[in-house]
Design an enzyme around this catalytic site. Structure first.
Site, PDB file in Angstrom:
ATOM      1  N   ASP A 114     -19.683  30.033  -4.820  1.00  0.00           N
ATOM      2  CA  ASP A 114     -20.457  29.380  -5.540  1.00  0.00           C
ATOM      3  C   ASP A 114     -19.959  28.113  -5.434  1.00  0.00           C
ATOM      4  O   ASP A 114     -20.888  26.603  -5.983  1.00  0.00           O
ATOM      5  CB  ASP A 114     -20.583  30.009  -6.457  1.00  0.00           C
ATOM      6  CG  ASP A 114     -19.719  30.413  -7.654  1.00  0.00           C
ATOM      7  OD1 ASP A 114     -18.784  31.424  -7.003  1.00  0.00           O
ATOM      8  OD2 ASP A 114     -19.243  29.325  -8.575  1.00  0.00           O
ATOM      9  N   THR A 127     -11.832  30.851  -9.021  1.00  0.00           N
ATOM     10  CA  THR A 127     -11.951  29.708  -8.662  1.00  0.00           C
ATOM     11  C   THR A 127     -11.191  28.682  -9.480  1.00  0.00           C
ATOM     12  O   THR A 127     -11.126  28.867 -11.107  1.00  0.00           O
ATOM     13  CB  THR A 127     -13.382  29.229  -8.380  1.00  0.00           C
ATOM     14  OG1 THR A 127     -13.431  29.558  -8.058  1.00  0.00           O
ATOM     15  CG2 THR A 127     -13.128  27.465  -8.232  1.00  0.00           C
TER      16      THR A 127
END
Ligand code: GLY
Length: 316
Positions: free
Chosen positions: A182, A151
């Site tokens: 997440d 990410t």
């Protein structure tokens, strides 16, 4: 008052370089972070974010992104969104709303369409080839399909003490349709409070979510713990807990910055990150776990060249 920005992975370098110029020129952290993340989303060779991101098991690019304003604690997030160019801008727009701030799939796409966001086919030929090759490899070697989940996450402090954080990812390569990690989840993938600081995570979302790790780092900074100590404590204690309770811990890396521009990094793998402050231009560092600590050094020219070669290597 100084400014600063910290971000996950080498892929953030161009965005942080651009945003730090904007910060120097007095622009605010919300605008700067959106620009920086969208530059990562737009670059086709970063294969875990935005355009060129790796697809799910059905060869669809489903993207997750979030934005948080540390003054008002406003959050906006999208998950599993397809065919829109800059998920981070959609997340930021959602953060202006009182209700419906986190939209998924068709709902997120409807919102994006109604608010005039640009549509784009986010699946590149290169990503499609990587997907096909991986499928064959999984069959031939009987491998677990899941691999790759980087990410881009950033924490940004401007000259006026405003802080923001934002994330963007295509999530786990070969994930099931509808799987969310997440990155768009408040407290897990990101958290910021301008009076304290902010943190954001990268790694295996399924494990990061078990500990609400970004919030935990901010909470410790709020108790007066220095960013580096806070993030090392969270990573090492939680990795140990996962091993104790579940026999293994996935990759977890977190970057953080407090409201004074002091920063920290923690990881349980090798991990690159980018920092820029008023005193230093944007720079890439490589971090490693050393027992309960994380050590890091500036990326060498050889490391940077090898990275460039790797991400652009032709795919058959
Ligand atoms: N950390 C990104 C994901 O697991 O989706």
């Amino acid at each position: 008052m100084g400014f600063g920005m910290i971000a996950t992975w080498r892929m953030a370098l161009e965005g942080v370089t651009c945003a730090s110029e904007m910060l120097k020129n007095g622009l605010k952290s919300d605008e700067c972070i959106e620009k920086a993340i969208s530059m990562v989303e737009d670059y086709p060779f970063y294969k875990s974010v935005g355009y060129g991101g790796l697809p799910n098991e059905n060869c669809e690019v489903e993207l997750d992104s979030a934005f948080m304003d540390g003054n008002t604690l406003a959050i906006g997030a999208v998950a599993g969104i397809k065919n829109f160019k800059n998920p981070v801008s959609i997340a930021r727009k959602l953060s202006e709303d009182r209700f419906n701030i986190f939209l998924v799939g068709a709902g997120a796409e409807k919102f994006a369409h109604e608010n005039g966001f640009e549509r784009k086919n986010m699946l590149t030929e290169r990503a499609k080839k990587t997907w096909k090759n991986r499928l064959e490899e999984i069959k031939a070697k009987n491998l677990s399909p899941y691999d790759g989940h980087d990410t881009v996450g950033m924490v940004c402090l401007d000259k006026y003490k405003n802080m923001t954080t934002a994330t963007s990812t295509s999530g786990l390569f070969m994930k099931k349709r509808g799987r969310v990690g997440d990155s768009p989840i408040s407290g897990s993938g990101f958290y910021v409070d301008s009076k304290i600081g902010g943190a954001c995570a990268t790694g295996l979302g399924e494990d990061i979510m078990k500990g609400c790790l970004s919030y935990e780092v901010v909470r410790l900074m709020g108790e007066g713990i220095q960013p580096q100590q806070a993030v090392e404590k969270v990573i090492s204690e939680f990795s140990k807990k996962l091993i104790e309770r579940r026999k293994k811990a996935g990759a977890i890396s977190i970057v953080c910055m407090n409201h004074k521009g002091e920063w920290g990094v923690g990881t349980n793998v090798e991990f690159s990150f980018v920092v820029a402050t008023e005193r230093e231009d944007a720079k890439v560092y490589v971090a490693n776990q050393q027992g309960d600590k994380t050590t890091y050094e500036e990326a060498t020219k050889e490391w940077m060249d090898a990275y460039e070669e790797r991400i652009k290597r032709p795919i058959e």
